[in-house]
Structure formats: structure tokens, C-alpha cells
Design a protein around this motif. Sequence first.
Motif, PDB file in Angstrom:
ATOM      1  N   LYS A 220      40.111  39.180  39.630  1.00 46.36           N
ATOM      2  CA  LYS A 220      40.803  38.162  38.570  1.00 46.36           C
ATOM      3  C   LYS A 220      41.424  37.003  39.291  1.00 46.36           C
ATOM      4  CE  LYS A 220      41.666  41.582  35.267  1.00 46.36           C
ATOM      5  NZ  LYS A 220      40.316  41.069  33.908  1.00 46.36           N
ATOM      6  N   SER A 221      41.119  35.780  38.739  1.00 46.97           N
ATOM      7  CA  SER A 221      41.818  34.707  39.136  1.00 46.97           C
ATOM      8  C   SER A 221      41.888  33.732  38.145  1.00 46.97           C
ATOM      9  CB  SER A 221      41.202  34.101  40.534  1.00 46.97           C
ATOM     10  OG  SER A 221      39.698  33.488  39.992  1.00 46.97           O
ATOM     11  N   ASP A 222      42.636  32.557  38.506  1.00 47.42           N
ATOM     12  CA  ASP A 222      42.705  31.606  37.355  1.00 47.42           C
ATOM     13  C   ASP A 222      41.460  30.819  37.100  1.00 47.42           C
ATOM     14  OD1 ASP A 222      45.287  32.148  36.722  1.00 47.42           O
ATOM     15  OD2 ASP A 222      46.108  30.451  38.352  1.00 47.42           O
ATOM     16  N   ALA A 223      40.547  30.924  38.109  1.00 49.77           N
ATOM     17  CA  ALA A 223      39.277  29.853  38.267  1.00 49.77           C
ATOM     18  C   ALA A 223      38.118  30.829  37.486  1.00 49.77           C
ATOM     19  CB  ALA A 223      38.790  29.440  39.551  1.00 49.77           C
ATOM     20  N   PHE A 224      37.967  31.921  37.892  1.00 49.97           N
ATOM     21  CA  PHE A 224      36.911  32.950  37.176  1.00 49.97           C
ATOM     22  C   PHE A 224      37.317  34.264  37.573  1.00 49.97           C
ATOM     23  CE2 PHE A 224      35.930  31.557  41.635  1.00 49.97           C
ATOM     24  CZ  PHE A 224      35.890  32.969  42.243  1.00 49.97           C
ATOM     25  N   VAL A 247      33.441  32.188  34.058  1.00 53.08           N
ATOM     26  CA  VAL A 247      34.173  30.942  34.484  1.00 53.08           C
ATOM     27  C   VAL A 247      34.920  30.109  33.331  1.00 53.08           C
ATOM     28  CG1 VAL A 247      33.689  28.625  35.367  1.00 53.08           C
ATOM     29  CG2 VAL A 247      32.589  30.579  36.147  1.00 53.08           C
ATOM     30  N   PHE A 248      36.071  29.860  33.391  1.00 53.08           N
ATOM     31  CA  PHE A 248      37.029  29.409  32.392  1.00 53.08           C
ATOM     32  C   PHE A 248      38.105  28.512  32.937  1.00 53.08           C
ATOM     33  CE2 PHE A 248      40.153  32.462  33.333  1.00 53.08           C
ATOM     34  CZ  PHE A 248      39.681  33.432  33.968  1.00 53.08           C
ATOM     35  N   ASN A 249      38.856  28.074  32.105  1.00 52.55           N
ATOM     36  CA  ASN A 249      40.330  27.190  32.079  1.00 52.55           C
ATOM     37  C   ASN A 249      39.733  25.891  32.487  1.00 52.55           C
ATOM     38  OD1 ASN A 249      41.945  29.005  31.343  1.00 52.55           O
ATOM     39  ND2 ASN A 249      42.576  29.628  33.202  1.00 52.55           N
ATOM     40  N   THR A 250      40.300  25.343  33.720  1.00 51.22           N
ATOM     41  CA  THR A 250      39.834  23.994  34.267  1.00 51.22           C
ATOM     42  C   THR A 250      38.484  23.887  34.948  1.00 51.22           C
ATOM     43  OG1 THR A 250      40.768  24.839  36.523  1.00 51.22           O
ATOM     44  CG2 THR A 250      42.243  23.608  35.010  1.00 51.22           C
ATOM     45  N   SER A 270      29.891  33.850  30.325  1.00 52.97           N
ATOM     46  CA  SER A 270      29.607  34.801  31.462  1.00 52.97           C
ATOM     47  C   SER A 270      28.059  34.559  31.798  1.00 52.97           C
ATOM     48  CB  SER A 270      29.712  36.259  30.849  1.00 52.97           C
ATOM     49  OG  SER A 270      31.220  36.364  30.320  1.00 52.97           O
ATOM     50  N   LEU A 271      27.970  34.961  32.971  1.00 51.56           N
ATOM     51  CA  LEU A 271      26.670  35.242  33.572  1.00 51.56           C
ATOM     52  C   LEU A 271      26.656  36.452  34.233  1.00 51.56           C
ATOM     53  CD1 LEU A 271      25.461  31.680  35.111  1.00 51.56           C
ATOM     54  CD2 LEU A 271      24.474  32.642  32.984  1.00 51.56           C
ATOM     55  N   TYR A 272      25.387  37.385  34.319  1.00 47.05           N
ATOM     56  CA  TYR A 272      25.337  38.298  34.824  1.00 47.05           C
ATOM     57  C   TYR A 272      24.438  38.054  36.178  1.00 47.05           C
ATOM     58  CZ  TYR A 272      27.295  41.368  31.622  1.00 47.05           C
ATOM     59  OH  TYR A 272      28.257  41.957  30.721  1.00 47.05           O
TER      60      TYR A 272
END
Length: 316
Positions: A220-224, A247-250, A270-272
Motif C-alpha cells: 500500500k502506498s499513496d501512488a498505487f 493506481v489512483f490519486n495524483t 485496476s489491472l491484473y
Amino acid sequence: PQNDLPTEDTPTVPIENEKVELGKPRFMRLSTANVRLEAPKGRFREQDLEDLRISVQYDEGLIKNYTLDFSSGGGHASTKGTIDFRNQGYVQFNTDHDIKVMPLKTILALMGYDKELLEQQSVFGPSSVAGRISWRSGTKREVFNSLTGNLIVELGEGHLKSVGPFGKSVVKMLTFFSLSSLLKGNLINKMEGDGIAFDSIKAESRFEGGKELIKYYDFKSDAFNLSGQGALSLSDNWIDLESKMEVFNTVGKAISVVPVLGKAAKDLTSLYFIIDGSLDNPKVRLSPAKGFVKSAQDAIEAPKRAVDDIKDFRGR
């Protein structure tokens, strides 16, 4: 008296019921000992140790019980178990581990990783490890193939760099989303430099038959975010994982203009991926079974055409 010492001609009398163990000194087979060691400070493999405590109960070739406690790098480690020297040709280890918030770099250094291997580690942060592992001495392959047991590993806030198999695989997955200036420049540049910050990593593994079976891993991170499961083999140098990337946020804002299957990327959360091949340089590809996902309940299959479209976009 000197004249009572045995000579080469003196016949030897075997000790009744004594086990013959070739290659092991007789004192190891017949001796017993209880040992306790305490030290306020110490140093091992260039790592500073504090509050070191060791206790050992030894009985005729078997360490029936040992405990090792110490602090290092702001964390604490405690291990206990047995060590059996009685087997012909190898030593058997059975250990319980309980490590709390110790820097991963410190743990790896204490395990014997040299500086070159440490530089190839993609993840750095305070680590906690719990579980029971058994293995036997021998060559690296013999050690890896003998591993059995379970481990739960957690890392707190740390940094991810684009080195090593994990870091390089993350960069490859990110390129499937976009080659925008943020991903190509800022984010990936950070991974190639000091690394990008992450909040936590959790994983649980089982070792058996020369394989590490990964029940789950969660990054878990702020980027993805990343999550998945799979297996790998340290002795045969292969990996086979399924991974889901969100992938989310900025970062999500930067890829919102990228068309995928006729939709803006902001509609795809999301991508798998399938990560397989050699541990040194694994291949990363879209999972043909799951592909793109807008939400946990809304999966869109990724036909070959969609994968080719992304490849064409990346080429442009």
C-alpha cells in the motif's frame, strides 16, 4: 601415573551402547552443557547489537533448547529452537522467529547478505517477522530445498526503489498504465533515486518442497496498491505470481487522458498482471483471464486486441 597411559599396543575397550558417529569429536557426542551469555553491547557482521542474551542447553550432540535475544537498529529480535548435530553429514535447525520493527537492511546483513546484494534490495523499512522455519545445512540448493514452515512478514513505512526483481517489475507494470510525464518522469525517477514512499507491506508464505508458496502479499502506498499470490523457487530461480495493481490519486489524474478500450483511464481502477520467469529478470504481462477491472464487482476481459492496443500506444 605416566606408565599407566595407553600406548598404540594397548587394546581399546568399547563403551557399551555408545553410538558411533563418524566425523564428530567424541567430546561432542558425550558432553552436556548449559551456557548463558549476556552483553550490554556487541557487534556482528558490521551491525551494532544491544542487550544481547544467549542461553543454550546442550546434550550429547543436540542443542535441546536455545534462545537468542537482542536489539538493533531500534528494533528487537528473539529466536528460539533446537539444533541437531547428530545426523551424518548435515546439521538440522528448527527455529521460531519473532522480530519486531527492525530495519530490513539490518536483518539481511545479520543473515549474511554482502553489500552488493544489499544494494539490489528494492524495499527498505522497519520489518516484523514471525513464524517457524526448519532447514538443514549444506549447499545453497540443499538449504533452499530443505526449508519447511511458515512466515508472516510486515514492513512499516519505507521506500521502494527500481532495483531488484520486485522494483523492476513494478516499473514494468506502471508502464502499462501510461507513459505520461508523471509516470515516466517524476514517479519513476523517484524510484530510481531515493525510492517512493509506501505505507505498508504484508505477506504470508509457506515453505515446502523447495518452493515458497505466497498465500498473499499486500503493498500500500499513496501512488498505487499491489496485491496478489503465487509461488517462487530460490533453488531453481523461477517465479510465478498474479498481481493486481491499483493506481489512483495524483497518479490517476496523470493517466486520465489515456484511452483504453475506448474509455478514459480514470474509469479503470485496476489491472491484473502475471509475473513469471526467472527471479533475476521476471516477465510482466497482462493477465488474459482478468485484464482490466473498474471495480471489484465489474471485471472486463482483456482480449488480445486490447493488449495489442496498449502495446501500440506504448510504441507511439
